[in-house]
Motif scaffolding. Structure first.
Motif, PDB file in Angstrom:
ATOM      1  N   GLU A 201       0.827  -1.206   0.000  1.00 52.45           N
ATOM      2  CA  GLU A 201       0.000   0.000   0.000  1.00 52.45           C
ATOM      3  C   GLU A 201       0.861   1.255   0.000  1.00 52.45           C
ATOM      4  OE1 GLU A 201      -4.096  -1.332   2.283  1.00 52.45           O
ATOM      5  OE2 GLU A 201      -2.264  -1.094   3.473  1.00 52.45           O
ATOM      6  N   VAL A 202       1.947   1.227   0.761  1.00 50.82           N
ATOM      7  CA  VAL A 202       2.863   2.375   0.800  1.00 50.82           C
ATOM      8  C   VAL A 202       3.434   2.638  -0.591  1.00 50.82           C
ATOM      9  CG1 VAL A 202       5.054   3.235   1.707  1.00 50.82           C
ATOM     10  CG2 VAL A 202       3.441   2.053   3.225  1.00 50.82           C
ATOM     11  N   GLU A 203       3.849   1.584  -1.259  1.00 47.68           N
ATOM     12  CA  GLU A 203       4.416   1.735  -2.597  1.00 47.68           C
ATOM     13  C   GLU A 203       3.372   2.254  -3.586  1.00 47.68           C
ATOM     14  OE1 GLU A 203       7.138  -0.819  -5.776  1.00 47.68           O
ATOM     15  OE2 GLU A 203       6.080  -1.856  -4.151  1.00 47.68           O
ATOM     16  N   LEU A 204       2.130   1.798  -3.446  1.00 48.26           N
ATOM     17  CA  LEU A 204       1.055   2.264  -4.323  1.00 48.26           C
ATOM     18  C   LEU A 204       0.799   3.755  -4.147  1.00 48.26           C
ATOM     19  CD1 LEU A 204      -1.534  -0.655  -4.047  1.00 48.26           C
ATOM     20  CD2 LEU A 204      -0.371   0.098  -6.135  1.00 48.26           C
ATOM     21  N   ILE A 205       0.803   4.220  -2.896  1.00 48.03           N
ATOM     22  CA  ILE A 205       0.584   5.643  -2.644  1.00 48.03           C
ATOM     23  C   ILE A 205       1.702   6.464  -3.278  1.00 48.03           C
ATOM     24  CG2 ILE A 205       0.402   7.436  -0.885  1.00 48.03           C
ATOM     25  CD1 ILE A 205      -0.725   5.275   0.998  1.00 48.03           C
ATOM     26  N   TYR A 206       2.934   6.027  -3.080  1.00 51.07           N
ATOM     27  CA  TYR A 206       4.069   6.752  -3.648  1.00 51.07           C
ATOM     28  C   TYR A 206       4.007   6.788  -5.175  1.00 51.07           C
ATOM     29  CZ  TYR A 206       8.816   7.665  -5.251  1.00 51.07           C
ATOM     30  OH  TYR A 206       9.903   8.159  -5.910  1.00 51.07           O
ATOM     31  N   ASN A 207       3.716   5.653  -5.775  1.00 48.59           N
ATOM     32  CA  ASN A 207       3.683   5.577  -7.238  1.00 48.59           C
ATOM     33  C   ASN A 207       2.490   6.304  -7.840  1.00 48.59           C
ATOM     34  OD1 ASN A 207       6.076   4.141  -7.576  1.00 48.59           O
ATOM     35  ND2 ASN A 207       5.066   2.164  -7.263  1.00 48.59           N
ATOM     36  N   SER A 208       1.467   6.576  -7.022  1.00 45.47           N
ATOM     37  CA  SER A 208       0.321   7.343  -7.513  1.00 45.47           C
ATOM     38  C   SER A 208       0.626   8.826  -7.586  1.00 45.47           C
ATOM     39  CB  SER A 208      -0.898   7.115  -6.605  1.00 45.47           C
ATOM     40  OG  SER A 208      -1.368   5.788  -6.727  1.00 45.47           O
ATOM     41  N   ASP A 209       1.745   9.233  -6.982  1.00 41.64           N
ATOM     42  CA  ASP A 209       2.195  10.617  -7.006  1.00 41.64           C
ATOM     43  C   ASP A 209       1.238  11.512  -6.212  1.00 41.64           C
ATOM     44  OD1 ASP A 209       3.906  12.694  -7.590  1.00 41.64           O
ATOM     45  OD2 ASP A 209       3.859  12.390  -9.744  1.00 41.64           O
ATOM     46  N   ARG A 210       1.534  12.794  -6.167  1.00 42.09           N
ATOM     47  CA  ARG A 210       0.765  13.706  -5.326  1.00 42.09           C
ATOM     48  C   ARG A 210      -0.603  14.027  -5.893  1.00 42.09           C
ATOM     49  NH1 ARG A 210       4.274  18.404  -5.547  1.00 42.09           N
ATOM     50  NH2 ARG A 210       2.593  19.454  -4.416  1.00 42.09           N
ATOM     51  N   ALA A 211      -0.764  14.013  -7.199  1.00 42.01           N
ATOM     52  CA  ALA A 211      -2.035  14.424  -7.791  1.00 42.01           C
ATOM     53  C   ALA A 211      -3.151  13.425  -7.496  1.00 42.01           C
ATOM     54  CB  ALA A 211      -1.878  14.597  -9.297  1.00 42.01           C
ATOM     55  N   SER A 213      -2.624  10.468  -5.553  1.00 38.64           N
ATOM     56  CA  SER A 213      -2.382  10.099  -4.163  1.00 38.64           C
ATOM     57  C   SER A 213      -3.222   8.926  -3.703  1.00 38.64           C
ATOM     58  CB  SER A 213      -2.590  11.311  -3.263  1.00 38.64           C
ATOM     59  OG  SER A 213      -2.203  11.029  -1.943  1.00 38.64           O
ATOM     60  N   LEU A 214      -4.006   9.113  -2.632  1.00 40.53           N
ATOM     61  CA  LEU A 214      -4.731   8.000  -2.021  1.00 40.53           C
ATOM     62  C   LEU A 214      -5.757   7.411  -2.965  1.00 40.53           C
ATOM     63  CD1 LEU A 214      -5.419   9.466   1.530  1.00 40.53           C
ATOM     64  CD2 LEU A 214      -3.299   8.564   0.576  1.00 40.53           C
ATOM     65  N   LYS A 215      -6.429   8.262  -3.719  1.00 35.60           N
ATOM     66  CA  LYS A 215      -7.452   7.768  -4.629  1.00 35.60           C
ATOM     67  C   LYS A 215      -6.834   6.912  -5.716  1.00 35.60           C
ATOM     68  CE  LYS A 215     -11.662   9.218  -6.947  1.00 35.60           C
ATOM     69  NZ  LYS A 215     -12.519   8.497  -5.994  1.00 35.60           N
ATOM     70  N   GLY A 216      -5.699   7.369  -6.246  1.00 34.85           N
ATOM     71  CA  GLY A 216      -5.015   6.591  -7.268  1.00 34.85           C
ATOM     72  C   GLY A 216      -4.514   5.268  -6.752  1.00 34.85           C
ATOM     73  N   ALA A 217      -4.169   5.226  -5.459  1.00 30.86           N
ATOM     74  CA  ALA A 217      -3.673   3.991  -4.851  1.00 30.86           C
ATOM     75  C   ALA A 217      -4.800   3.090  -4.365  1.00 30.86           C
ATOM     76  CB  ALA A 217      -2.747   4.324  -3.677  1.00 30.86           C
ATOM     77  N   GLY A 218      -6.031   3.600  -4.323  1.00 33.65           N
ATOM     78  CA  GLY A 218      -7.167   2.814  -3.857  1.00 33.65           C
ATOM     79  C   GLY A 218      -7.183   2.586  -2.365  1.00 33.65           C
ATOM     80  N   VAL A 219      -6.589   3.497  -1.586  1.00 33.10           N
ATOM     81  CA  VAL A 219      -6.540   3.335  -0.130  1.00 33.10           C
ATOM     82  C   VAL A 219      -7.275   4.469   0.583  1.00 33.10           C
ATOM     83  CG1 VAL A 219      -4.389   2.017  -0.148  1.00 33.10           C
ATOM     84  CG2 VAL A 219      -4.305   4.519  -0.025  1.00 33.10           C
ATOM     85  N   ASP A 220      -8.195   5.131  -0.124  1.00 40.38           N
ATOM     86  CA  ASP A 220      -8.886   6.277   0.460  1.00 40.38           C
ATOM     87  C   ASP A 220     -10.154   5.893   1.217  1.00 40.38           C
ATOM     88  OD1 ASP A 220      -9.698   5.595  -2.212  1.00 40.38           O
ATOM     89  OD2 ASP A 220     -11.043   7.326  -2.198  1.00 40.38           O
ATOM     90  N   ASP A 221     -10.667   4.679   1.044  1.00 40.92           N
ATOM     91  CA  ASP A 221     -11.946   4.325   1.654  1.00 40.92           C
ATOM     92  C   ASP A 221     -11.882   4.252   3.178  1.00 40.92           C
ATOM     93  OD1 ASP A 221     -13.248   4.253  -0.749  1.00 40.92           O
ATOM     94  OD2 ASP A 221     -13.055   2.078  -1.014  1.00 40.92           O
ATOM     95  N   ASP A 222     -10.759   3.779   3.733  1.00 42.76           N
ATOM     96  CA  ASP A 222     -10.679   3.606   5.184  1.00 42.76           C
ATOM     97  C   ASP A 222      -9.753   4.606   5.851  1.00 42.76           C
ATOM     98  OD1 ASP A 222      -8.409   2.575   4.075  1.00 42.76           O
ATOM     99  OD2 ASP A 222      -8.510   0.621   5.073  1.00 42.76           O
ATOM    100  N   VAL A 223      -9.438   5.696   5.160  1.00 44.73           N
ATOM    101  CA  VAL A 223      -8.632   6.741   5.767  1.00 44.73           C
ATOM    102  C   VAL A 223      -9.473   7.460   6.819  1.00 44.73           C
ATOM    103  CG1 VAL A 223      -9.239   8.524   4.058  1.00 44.73           C
ATOM    104  CG2 VAL A 223      -7.042   8.635   5.239  1.00 44.73           C
ATOM    105  N   VAL A 224      -8.876   7.821   7.971  1.00 38.50           N
ATOM    106  CA  VAL A 224      -9.637   8.441   9.069  1.00 38.50           C
ATOM    107  C   VAL A 224      -9.325   9.930   9.226  1.00 38.50           C
ATOM    108  CG1 VAL A 224      -9.910   6.272  10.325  1.00 38.50           C
ATOM    109  CG2 VAL A 224      -7.921   7.734  10.801  1.00 38.50           C
TER     110      VAL A 224
END
Length: 269
Positions: A201-211, A213-224
């Protein structure tokens, strides 16, 4: 210029409620190193989100993009109630601190971990710190640009009677520690989870870049907690919490900037 349709807007959508990449420009928040900070709520509020006070230590992950103008002293990224949880960065390391409480003696102790690295000013870096603090034996993980760093300095808790706690009386601040150590530079896409992110997941966030970010990495659903630092409705006095939890940040002496995305230094390294 080119008219953008709905699909183009969806491609550049940064969060649940806002855009971070608009008309070819990244947005981020700037901190002046002396008075800038964002208040994102009370220790009690955040303890209810990622911790359980002294009965059970918190479980969390932090992710953010960081660009410093001056690394000669500590850059305070986030502080939970005067060091209950504290992340700081300098030229040669990324540091992380927690306060632990002994339920038998009533004594509190500070515990620190640092990962050695070499950082430069005026360069964007992606940092993730994760920790399962439900056990004193668990060691935090620190990632830089998608890769786990080696912990080079540690003051590890030694007793099962101690628990990490977010229990102080001070609020939670992005960009300062105790109104004395400040962040001198810029932050983007600051996010918190009540879980330990995996290395993938960490690598996915980094590779999704800043624009993306979480949405591109698919990890935004459970962010608090999620602060885009310039998303659609953000202004200098209020940085919105895109997680849906409503813990919007109150800004002090920060500014929001746009960047030309054609410049390589504005992308991940």
């Amino acid at each position: 210029g080119e008219r953008r349709g709905l699909r183009k807007l969806e491609t550049n959508h940064c969060g649940k409620f806002g855009l971070d990449l608009e008309f070819g420009a990244f947005r981020h928040a700037n901190f002046n190193g002396t008075t800038s900070f964002i208040n994102i709520g009370t220790a009690t509020t955040w303890n209810s989100i990622i911790g359980n006070n002294t009965s059970e230590g918190p479980i969390f992950s932090f992710s953010f993009w960081f660009n410093s103008s001056d690394l000669s002293s500590y850059n305070s990224v986030v502080d939970f109630s005067l060091g209950d949880i504290y992340i700081y960065i300098a030229s040669s390391f990324i540091g992380f601190k927690e306060t632990w409480f002994n339920s038998t003696s009533g004594v509190t102790t500070s515990h620190d971990w640092a990962a050695g690295t070499s950082l430069s000013t005026d360069q964007w870096y992606h940092v993730v710190i994760t920790h399962d603090a439900t056990s004193y034996a668990n060691v935090p993980k620190i990632y830089l640009n998608g890769a786990e760093l080696t912990i080079t300095s540690a003051i590890q808790p030694t007793s099962a009677l101690t628990k990490s706690a977010i229990s102080g009386v001070q609020d939670v601040f992005i960009g300062t520690y105790n109104s004395s150590l400040y962040l001198n530079g810029s932050l983007d896409e600051f996010a918190v989870w009540h879980k330990v992110l995996t290395a993938q997941e960490v690598e996915l966030i980094y590779n999704s870049d800043r624009a993306l970010s979480l949405k591109g990495a698919g990890v935004d659903d459970d962010v608090v907690g999620w602060y885009g630092m310039g998303s659609d409705h953000d202004v200098e006095l209020q940085i919105h919490d895109l997680s849906g939890n409503g813990n919007h940040g109150l800004g002090n002496a920060i500014s929001l900037s746009f960047e030309d995305t054609t410049k390589p230094s504005h992308h991940k390294i």
